[in-house]
Design a protein around this motif. Structure first.
Motif, short mmCIF file in Angstrom:
data_model
loop_
_atom_site.label_atom_id
_atom_site.label_comp_id
_atom_site.label_asym_id
_atom_site.label_seq_id
_atom_site.Cartn_x
_atom_site.Cartn_y
_atom_site.Cartn_z
N ASP A 168 0.83 -1.21 0.00
CA ASP A 168 0.00 0.00 0.00
C ASP A 168 0.86 1.26 0.00
O ASP A 168 0.57 2.23 -0.71
N GLU A 169 1.90 1.24 0.78
CA GLU A 169 2.79 2.42 0.84
C GLU A 169 3.52 2.62 -0.48
O GLU A 169 3.79 3.75 -0.89
N PHE A 170 3.84 1.52 -1.16
CA PHE A 170 4.48 1.63 -2.47
C PHE A 170 3.56 2.33 -3.46
O PHE A 170 4.01 3.15 -4.28
N ALA A 171 2.27 2.00 -3.41
CA ALA A 171 1.31 2.66 -4.31
C ALA A 171 1.27 4.16 -4.06
O ALA A 171 1.24 4.96 -5.03
N ASP B 221 -7.80 8.29 -1.75
CA ASP B 221 -7.01 9.39 -2.30
C ASP B 221 -5.79 8.86 -3.06
O ASP B 221 -5.40 9.43 -4.09
N THR B 222 -5.21 7.77 -2.57
CA THR B 222 -4.05 7.19 -3.26
C THR B 222 -4.48 6.60 -4.60
O THR B 222 -3.78 6.79 -5.62
N ARG B 223 -5.59 5.91 -4.64
CA ARG B 223 -6.08 5.33 -5.89
C ARG B 223 -6.41 6.43 -6.90
O ARG B 223 -6.10 6.33 -8.09
N LEU C 69 -4.37 7.16 -10.54
CA LEU C 69 -5.01 7.25 -11.86
C LEU C 69 -4.73 8.59 -12.52
O LEU C 69 -4.48 8.67 -13.74
N GLN C 70 -4.77 9.64 -11.75
CA GLN C 70 -4.53 10.97 -12.32
C GLN C 70 -3.09 11.12 -12.81
O GLN C 70 -2.85 11.78 -13.83
N THR C 71 -2.15 10.52 -12.10
CA THR C 71 -0.73 10.72 -12.43
C THR C 71 -0.26 9.78 -13.53
O THR C 71 0.48 10.20 -14.43
N THR D 162 -9.94 -0.73 -10.75
CA THR D 162 -9.40 0.37 -9.94
C THR D 162 -10.26 1.62 -10.10
O THR D 162 -10.57 2.31 -9.12
N ILE D 163 -10.67 1.90 -11.33
CA ILE D 163 -11.51 3.07 -11.58
C ILE D 163 -12.85 2.93 -10.84
O ILE D 163 -13.36 3.89 -10.25
N LEU D 164 -13.42 1.74 -10.86
CA LEU D 164 -14.74 1.52 -10.26
C LEU D 164 -14.72 1.56 -8.74
O LEU D 164 -15.78 1.54 -8.11
#
Length: 536
Positions: A383-386, A431-433, A437-439, A470-472
Motif C-alpha cells: 500500500d505504501e508503495f502505491a 485518495d491514493t487510488r 489514476l490521475q498521475t 481500480t476506476i470503479l
C-alpha cells in the motif's frame, strides 16, 4: 537373565543353513547389506517350513505328503563376503538353532510367520565365551557368538547386564529387537579398530539406524564415529536432512556433544537475518549481468514467499518490509535522476551511442522496482508503495519527454499496481487510488501500443481488468471523469488504447439504470410509510 540351551541337531531334524563369516585382521565380522541379509533369511524358507504329521481338516489330500526324515538336507556353498586387506580365512559357523514349532493356536501356519534362525560368530573361530540371542519382531532369531570382555569394554548396556556374572559360557536374550540387521552390525563394530573406515561406504539411512542401536547399547565410541560421519557426509534432500537433525537433536537432549553436526543448520553469528537479506537484495539489484539477475530474482522471490508462512516474518511492520521500502526509495531516486539525465541529453545529442547507457540503466532500475513491488505484493504490504509511486508527478512529467523505447519499462510498474488493486492484493486509500489514476493512467495509455508488442510478460486482458476495477473503486463522479477522458482516447486510438468497456458498462448502469430502479423501488416504501402515518 535366562540361560538358553542349544540342543544338538539330531537325525531327521530340520537343519539350519550356516552363514559364512569373513574374519578380518581386526577380528571384524563383515555384516551383509540389508538386501543380502533378507536374501539369506528368505533362502531358509524351504528348510524351516514345518511339515505336519497329518493334513489339516480343511486341506484336500490331492498333494502327497513327504515325511521330514526323507527330505535331504541342502548344502550351500560358502562364498566370500568380501576382501579386506590381509584377510586370513572365511570361516563358516558350525552352530545352529533348531526351528521352533508353530504354536497350536495358529490354525494355518504360514511360512513367513515361522521364526527363522541365523548363527553368527565374531572374532577368532571357537574363542567366544558368550551367546547373545536376538529375537526379531518378524520371527527372526539370530544367535551371536561373542566375547564378554569386548561387549563390556564398549557397551554400558552389556556392562550393566553382565557385571557380577559368574565366568563361563553365558547367554543373554534380547526380545522384540526392532532392527536385527543394525543390531548385528553395531555389535560387529565393537570388534573393529577403525569404525569410521567401516562407515564411510554406508548410506546415511543405514548409519542412522546404527546410531540408534549404539545409543540403546551405550556404545559411545560408535556414537562418536557416526556423528563424525554425519558431519562430513552430504545430506541429500530435505527428508534426509530432517531425519539426521531429529536423530542428532535427540542425542543432544541426552547430553551428547553434537554441535559440529548442528552447525550446518544453525549459526551463532550476531548479525540478524534481515541484515543478510538486505545484503543479498543489494547484490541482486546492483548486478548488471542479465541472466544472473533474472535467475536470482526468481530464487529470492520464491524463498521469501516460503518465509511468508512463518510467524516471525508476518505483519506489515516487519523489518524485512522496511528493508524493501528502503531499497525501493533508493531505486526510485536513481530512476528520477536517470530520467533527468536522459532529458538533458536528448536535445543536444540524438546519437544512440550517448543514450544507450542511460536507457539501459533506466530499464534496470525499473526492473528493480518491479521486483521489489512483487515482493511487497506477496507480503500484502504494497500500500505504501502505491502512495510512493502515485506521488511521482515529476517523474510522470519527464516520462512524456522521452521516447517510448526509453520509458516504457516505467509503465510496467503502473500496470502492475493496477493489477494488484484489481485483484485485492493491495488496498491503498481512496485518495491514493485517485492520485495514481490521475498521475499515471495517461502515460500508460501513451505506451500501451508498445507494451502490447514489445513486452513478452504483458497480459493485456489482465491489465485492462485491473485498470477498470481500480476506476470503479472511486466515487461515481470520479469514475465518470476518468472514463469520459478514456473514451476520447479510445475512439482515437482503438486497439492502441486499453479497452475499458466493461468498466464503462458498470459505470453506465450505476449512473443511468440503477438510480431509476432504486427510485421505483422507493415509491411503494414511501406510500406505505404515508399510509401508516395516516392510520396513526
Amino acid at each position: 537373565m535366562a540361560e538358553i540351551r542349544l540342543p544338538k541337531v539330531e537325525q531327521g531334524q530340520t537343519k539350519i543353513r550356516n552363514v559364512p563369516i569373513a574374519v578380518t585382521p581386526e577380528g571384524f565380522w563383515c555384516c551383509p547389506s540389508p538386501v543380502g541379509f533378507q536374501k539369506t533369511l528368505k533362502s531358509q524358507k524351504p528348510l524351516n517350513k514345518p511339515k505336519p504329521s497329518s493334513p489339516p481338516p480343511q486341506v484336500t489330500a490331492h498333494k502327497k505328503q513327504i515325511p521330514v526324515t526323507e527330505k535331504k538336507p541342502m548344502t550351500t556353498p560358502i562364498k566370500p563376503a568380501g576382501t579386506y586387506g590381509d584377510q586370513r580365512t572365511f570361516t563358516p559357523v558350525n552352530h545352529g538353532i533348531s526351528a521352533p514349532v508353530v504354536p497350536e493356536r495358529v490354525p494355518r501356519p504360514k511360512v513367513e510367520h515361522v521364526p527363522r534362525n541365523v548363527a553368527i560368530e565374531y572374532g577368532e573361530p571357537g574363542t567366544s565365551d558368550m551367546k547373545v540371542i536376538l529375537l526379531g519382531k518378524q520371527g527372526f532369531c539370530v544367535k551371536l557368538s561373542v566375547h564378554k570382555k569386548v561387549l563390556m569394554e564398549h557397551s554400558c548396556f552389556f556392562t550393566d547386564k553382565l557385571s557380577g556374572q559368574e565366568p563361563g559360557l553365558s547367554c543373554l536374550e534380547i526380545d522384540d529387537c526392532e532392527d536385527v540387521e543394525s543390531y548385528v552390525e553395531t555389535v560387529g563394530l565393537m570388534y573393529c579398530k577403525e569404525m569410521k573406515q567401516r562407515l564411510i561406504k554406508q548410506s546415511v539411512s543405514r548409519v542412522l539406524r546404527i546410531l540408534k542401536v549404539a545409543e540403546l547399547l551405550g556404545f559411545n565410541s560408535c556414537i562418536q564415529s557416526c556423528l563424525e560421519y554425519l558431519e562430513a557426509v552430504p545430506w541429500v534432500g530435505e527428508e534426509e536432512e530432517d531425519k539426521v537433525v531429529s536423530s542428532v537433536l535427540r542425542l543432544q537432549g541426552e547430553g551428547i556433544g553434537v554441535t559440529p553436526v548442528l552447525k550446518r543448520i544453525s549459526s551463532n553469528v550476531t548479525n540478524p537475518p534481515n541484515d543478510t537479506i538486505s545484503h543479498i537484495m543489494e547484490l541482486v539489484l546492483k548486478s548488471n549481468e542479465e541472466r544472473g539477475r533474472r535467475e536470482m530474482k526468481s530464487v529470492v522471490l520464491k524463498l521469501l514467499r516460503e518465509n511468508n508462512s512463518l510467524p516471525s516474518y508476518g505483519g506489515p511492520a516487519d523489518v524485512c518490509n522496511e528493508t524493501v521500502y528502503t531499497l525501493s526509495r533508493s531505486c526510485l531516486d536513481s530512476l528520477l535522476s536517470l530520467f533527468k539525465q536522459a532529458v538533458e541529453l536528448e536535445p543536444s545529442d540524438k546519437s544512440m551511442d550517448s543514450r544507450e547507457p542511460v536507457v539501459k540503466q533506466i530499464a534496470l532500475e525499473a526492473d528493480n522496482l518491479s521486483w521489489l513491488l512483487e515482493i511487497l505484493a506477496d507480503r500484502q504490504s504494497a500500500d505504501e508503495f502505491a502512495l510512493m509511486w502515485a506521488s511521482q508527478q515529476e517523474l510522470a512529467t519527464l516520462h512524456s519527454k522521452l521516447p517510448i523505447v526509453s520509458r516504457h519499462h516505467v509503465s510496467c510498474i503502473t500496470a502492475r499496481l493496477f493489477v494488484g488493486i484489481g485483484k485485492g492484493e493491495l488496498l491503498p486509500a481512496k485518495d491514493t487510488r485517485q492520485l495514481l489514476l490521475q498521475t499515471w493512467l495517461q502515460p500508460l495509455i501513451n505506451d500501451y501500443n508498445w507494451l502490447q508488442h514489445g513486452c513478452r510478460s504483458f497480459d493485456r486482458k489482465v491489465v485492462e481488468e485491473g485498470i477498470g476495477r481500480t476506476i470503479l473503486t472511486l466515487p461515481l463522479e470520479d469514475q465518470q471523469s476518468i472514463l469520459l477522458t478514456w473514451l476520447g482516447s479510445f475512439l482515437k486510438a482503438g486497439d492502441n488504447c486499453p479497452n475499458l468497456q466493461r468498466a464503462f458498462e458498470v459505470w453506465w448502469r450505476r449512473t443511468f439504470i440503477r438510480p431509476y430502479s432504486d427510485a421505483q423501488g422507493n415509491v411503494p416504501q414511501s406510500d406505505s410509510s404515508m399510509a401508516s402515518k395516516q392510520q396513526d
